[in-house]
Write a protein that holds these residues in place. Sequence first.
Motif, PDB file in Angstrom:
ATOM      1  N   ASP A 114       0.940  -1.098  -0.007  1.00  0.00           N
ATOM      2  CA  ASP A 114       0.056  -0.024   0.063  1.00  0.00           C
ATOM      3  C   ASP A 114       0.844   1.234   0.175  1.00  0.00           C
ATOM      4  OD1 ASP A 114      -2.101   1.567  -0.167  1.00  0.00           O
ATOM      5  OD2 ASP A 114      -2.605   1.509   2.172  1.00  0.00           O
ATOM      6  N   ASP A 115       0.730   1.978  -1.186  1.00  0.00           N
ATOM      7  CA  ASP A 115       1.652   3.194  -0.981  1.00  0.00           C
ATOM      8  C   ASP A 115       0.982   4.085  -2.163  1.00  0.00           C
ATOM      9  OD1 ASP A 115       3.355   5.108  -1.879  1.00  0.00           O
ATOM     10  OD2 ASP A 115       5.040   4.009  -1.573  1.00  0.00           O
ATOM     11  N   MET A 116       0.177   5.093  -1.493  1.00  0.00           N
ATOM     12  CA  MET A 116      -0.660   6.137  -2.160  1.00  0.00           C
ATOM     13  C   MET A 116      -0.048   6.809  -3.421  1.00  0.00           C
ATOM     14  SD  MET A 116      -3.995   7.053  -2.281  1.00  0.00           S
ATOM     15  CE  MET A 116      -4.954   8.248  -2.802  1.00  0.00           C
ATOM     16  N   ALA A 117       1.317   7.293  -2.865  1.00  0.00           N
ATOM     17  CA  ALA A 117       1.969   8.138  -3.748  1.00  0.00           C
ATOM     18  C   ALA A 117       2.449   7.294  -5.153  1.00  0.00           C
ATOM     19  CB  ALA A 117       3.086   8.674  -3.238  1.00  0.00           C
ATOM     20  N   VAL A 118       2.808   6.019  -5.025  1.00  0.00           N
ATOM     21  CA  VAL A 118       3.267   5.391  -5.959  1.00  0.00           C
ATOM     22  C   VAL A 118       2.063   5.078  -7.015  1.00  0.00           C
ATOM     23  CG1 VAL A 118       4.189   3.068  -6.917  1.00  0.00           C
ATOM     24  CG2 VAL A 118       5.362   4.572  -5.031  1.00  0.00           C
ATOM     25  N   ARG A 119       0.845   4.651  -6.110  1.00  0.00           N
ATOM     26  CA  ARG A 119      -0.188   4.379  -6.975  1.00  0.00           C
ATOM     27  C   ARG A 119      -0.794   5.677  -7.752  1.00  0.00           C
ATOM     28  NH1 ARG A 119      -3.351   2.743  -2.780  1.00  0.00           N
ATOM     29  NH2 ARG A 119      -4.798   4.218  -2.618  1.00  0.00           N
ATOM     30  N   ALA A 120      -0.802   6.894  -7.256  1.00  0.00           N
ATOM     31  CA  ALA A 120      -1.158   8.206  -8.128  1.00  0.00           C
ATOM     32  C   ALA A 120      -0.214   8.318  -9.201  1.00  0.00           C
ATOM     33  CB  ALA A 120      -1.153   9.230  -6.987  1.00  0.00           C
ATOM     34  N   LEU A 121       1.252   7.981  -9.141  1.00  0.00           N
ATOM     35  CA  LEU A 121       2.130   8.196 -10.033  1.00  0.00           C
ATOM     36  C   LEU A 121       1.726   7.272 -11.288  1.00  0.00           C
ATOM     37  CD1 LEU A 121       4.546   9.700 -11.022  1.00  0.00           C
ATOM     38  CD2 LEU A 121       5.830   7.920  -9.970  1.00  0.00           C
ATOM     39  N   VAL A 168       3.521  17.732  -7.744  1.00  0.00           N
ATOM     40  CA  VAL A 168       2.668  17.564  -6.427  1.00  0.00           C
ATOM     41  C   VAL A 168       3.166  16.309  -5.601  1.00  0.00           C
ATOM     42  CG1 VAL A 168       0.292  16.840  -5.582  1.00  0.00           C
ATOM     43  CG2 VAL A 168       0.537  18.342  -7.487  1.00  0.00           C
ATOM     44  N   LEU A 169       3.571  15.221  -6.227  1.00  0.00           N
ATOM     45  CA  LEU A 169       4.280  14.183  -5.426  1.00  0.00           C
ATOM     46  C   LEU A 169       5.628  14.460  -4.866  1.00  0.00           C
ATOM     47  CD1 LEU A 169       3.384  10.885  -7.373  1.00  0.00           C
ATOM     48  CD2 LEU A 169       2.224  11.866  -5.438  1.00  0.00           C
ATOM     49  N   MET A 170       6.385  15.466  -5.339  1.00  0.00           N
ATOM     50  CA  MET A 170       7.776  15.983  -4.756  1.00  0.00           C
ATOM     51  C   MET A 170       7.211  16.929  -3.489  1.00  0.00           C
ATOM     52  SD  MET A 170       9.917  17.183  -8.134  1.00  0.00           S
ATOM     53  CE  MET A 170      11.039  17.980  -7.000  1.00  0.00           C
ATOM     54  N   ILE A 171       5.982  17.494  -3.532  1.00  0.00           N
ATOM     55  CA  ILE A 171       5.662  18.424  -2.570  1.00  0.00           C
ATOM     56  C   ILE A 171       5.087  17.619  -1.382  1.00  0.00           C
ATOM     57  CG2 ILE A 171       4.185  20.286  -1.802  1.00  0.00           C
ATOM     58  CD1 ILE A 171       4.489  21.411  -4.509  1.00  0.00           C
ATOM     59  N   GLU A 172       4.274  16.717  -1.641  1.00  0.00           N
ATOM     60  CA  GLU A 172       3.184  15.985  -0.467  1.00  0.00           C
ATOM     61  C   GLU A 172       3.424  14.412  -0.592  1.00  0.00           C
ATOM     62  OE1 GLU A 172      -0.468  17.253  -0.795  1.00  0.00           O
ATOM     63  OE2 GLU A 172      -1.147  16.327  -2.408  1.00  0.00           O
ATOM     64  N   GLY A 173       4.309  14.037  -1.395  1.00  0.00           N
ATOM     65  CA  GLY A 173       4.280  12.478  -1.566  1.00  0.00           C
ATOM     66  C   GLY A 173       4.377  11.889  -0.282  1.00  0.00           C
ATOM     67  N   SER A 174       5.363  12.213   0.672  1.00  0.00           N
ATOM     68  CA  SER A 174       5.552  11.659   1.745  1.00  0.00           C
ATOM     69  C   SER A 174       4.381  11.355   2.569  1.00  0.00           C
ATOM     70  CB  SER A 174       6.862  11.959   2.634  1.00  0.00           C
ATOM     71  OG  SER A 174       6.575  13.331   3.041  1.00  0.00           O
ATOM     72  N   TYR A 181      -6.134  12.192   1.179  1.00  0.00           N
ATOM     73  CA  TYR A 181      -6.042  12.432  -0.126  1.00  0.00           C
ATOM     74  C   TYR A 181      -7.301  13.517  -0.559  1.00  0.00           C
ATOM     75  CZ  TYR A 181      -6.968  11.912  -5.022  1.00  0.00           C
ATOM     76  OH  TYR A 181      -7.140  12.027  -6.458  1.00  0.00           O
ATOM     77  N   SER A 182      -8.535  13.452   0.154  1.00  0.00           N
ATOM     78  CA  SER A 182      -9.512  14.335  -0.110  1.00  0.00           C
ATOM     79  C   SER A 182      -9.114  15.913  -0.141  1.00  0.00           C
ATOM     80  CB  SER A 182     -10.881  13.870   0.631  1.00  0.00           C
ATOM     81  OG  SER A 182     -11.237  12.572   0.400  1.00  0.00           O
ATOM     82  N   GLY A 183      -8.499  16.076   0.933  1.00  0.00           N
ATOM     83  CA  GLY A 183      -8.245  17.522   1.248  1.00  0.00           C
ATOM     84  C   GLY A 183      -6.585  17.799   0.701  1.00  0.00           C
ATOM     85  N   SER A 184      -5.980  16.787  -0.255  1.00  0.00           N
ATOM     86  CA  SER A 184      -4.739  17.036  -0.496  1.00  0.00           C
ATOM     87  C   SER A 184      -4.569  18.061  -1.835  1.00  0.00           C
ATOM     88  CB  SER A 184      -3.941  15.813  -0.759  1.00  0.00           C
ATOM     89  OG  SER A 184      -4.696  15.226  -1.865  1.00  0.00           O
ATOM     90  N   LEU A 185      -3.300  18.522  -1.916  1.00  0.00           N
ATOM     91  CA  LEU A 185      -2.987  19.277  -3.327  1.00  0.00           C
ATOM     92  C   LEU A 185      -3.293  18.559  -4.388  1.00  0.00           C
ATOM     93  CD1 LEU A 185      -1.860  22.038  -4.324  1.00  0.00           C
ATOM     94  CD2 LEU A 185       0.503  20.895  -4.143  1.00  0.00           C
ATOM     95  N   SER A 186      -2.805  17.138  -4.632  1.00  0.00           N
ATOM     96  CA  SER A 186      -3.093  16.203  -5.505  1.00  0.00           C
ATOM     97  C   SER A 186      -4.569  16.161  -5.818  1.00  0.00           C
ATOM     98  CB  SER A 186      -2.432  14.841  -4.922  1.00  0.00           C
ATOM     99  OG  SER A 186      -2.568  13.889  -5.923  1.00  0.00           O
ATOM    100  N   ALA A 187      -5.515  16.009  -4.887  1.00  0.00           N
ATOM    101  CA  ALA A 187      -6.936  15.734  -5.451  1.00  0.00           C
ATOM    102  C   ALA A 187      -7.113  17.112  -5.978  1.00  0.00           C
ATOM    103  CB  ALA A 187      -7.633  15.358  -3.884  1.00  0.00           C
TER     104      ALA A 187
END
Length: 397
Positions: A114-121, A168-174, A181-187
């Motif tokens: 389970d890795d949300m950042a990798v999944r988004a990428l 975006v992942l460079m900023i908040e990936g960790s 996720y719902s309130g993230s910059l990515s979303a």
Amino acid sequence: MSSQLYFQLITPLIFLVFAMGFGLIYRYTSDQDSARYFAISYLFGAIAFVLDICRSLIPGIIDNMVSNLAYMLSAGLFSVALMAHYRRKKPWAVLSIIGLVALCTSYYFMLIDDDMAVRALVLNFFGSLLLGYPVIALRGMKRRPIDRLIYWVVAFTVVQFQLRTIIVLMIEGSTLSEETYSGSLSAVTFQLLTSVSALLMALALFAMFGMEIVLKLRRNSETDILTGLLNRRGVEAKLPEFENALANGVKSHGVLVFDIDHFKEVNDTFGHSAGDEVLVACANLLKELKVEQSIVSRVGGEEFNVVLYNVDENTAKLVAEYACSAFSNLTHPAIDNKVVTVSIGVALWDVDASFAEATRKADTALYRAKSGGRNRVVVARTKIVQFQTRGAERRAS
């Protein structure tokens, strides 16, 4: 209402409205098969964004799996729609493989590691591959300004998917997780930029469909439905080019009026459907003349007109004689392989006469050809029969 919730609601609404719009285009112009795929693509996009909004109401794993599938289907079907619109082979196999790899990889980083950042990428990378397939496949198809606009809007969308995800992942990936996720910059950026891209693409596509529908309506209004030749309105639309040529030094054009001999007997003996087949065959023969810049039309019943650009009387007569000979050797299966000949009147259209006057002279010459025995060419202002070949005589020789 917060700005985040506003974008969450407006995005699926945009997709749904355009899905309905493309559906209506397909409903009323069923020859536009690509509109159906655009409609389904936007519908899956709306479903995917609705599922994003419902994350708190549906178990996370189920929501993610279904929404990821909807996103992949939306991107893949959009590519299929573009390829279909430009009459290219629909890349079902390639896009299916890309989508399957994307889903399997994303599910791995959801269920096993389970890795949300990798999944988004992963999802954004493969989603851009699905959407970007036409950018490569159609790179030589950008003929009209609207085609170029659509091409570059799609290319922009593909690039922004990649760049936005990386930044975006460079900023908040960790810190990215299911809970944040719902309130993230990515979303937020995904919803905002996807809304803008979907809006731009849909507007460009609607403009393209609108132009093509108008062009089709105009073409239908200027074309004889049975034969595909121009009708009177279509001829009138092309006459200014010929008039301008006369005003700028071209000496004359040729006007040829064709009339099928004994066509009433064809209808009375073999029926009107057979008569229609004869008309189509005659029209196809005239199309095959392929005289540069000529106007070929059916002006009613069994009568056809040809306007030859920048020719003198001898050239116009030679073309008419060639056509008369070709008709006398054309057999028609619909009437027991019999020959149907034509009579042709020829006149010149020059700066001293209008097109209507030249046509009247050609009509008079046609009457003389008919009264002189048919299956012949008569040139206006000439009393000598210029050409005479009877189909039976030619077949016997």
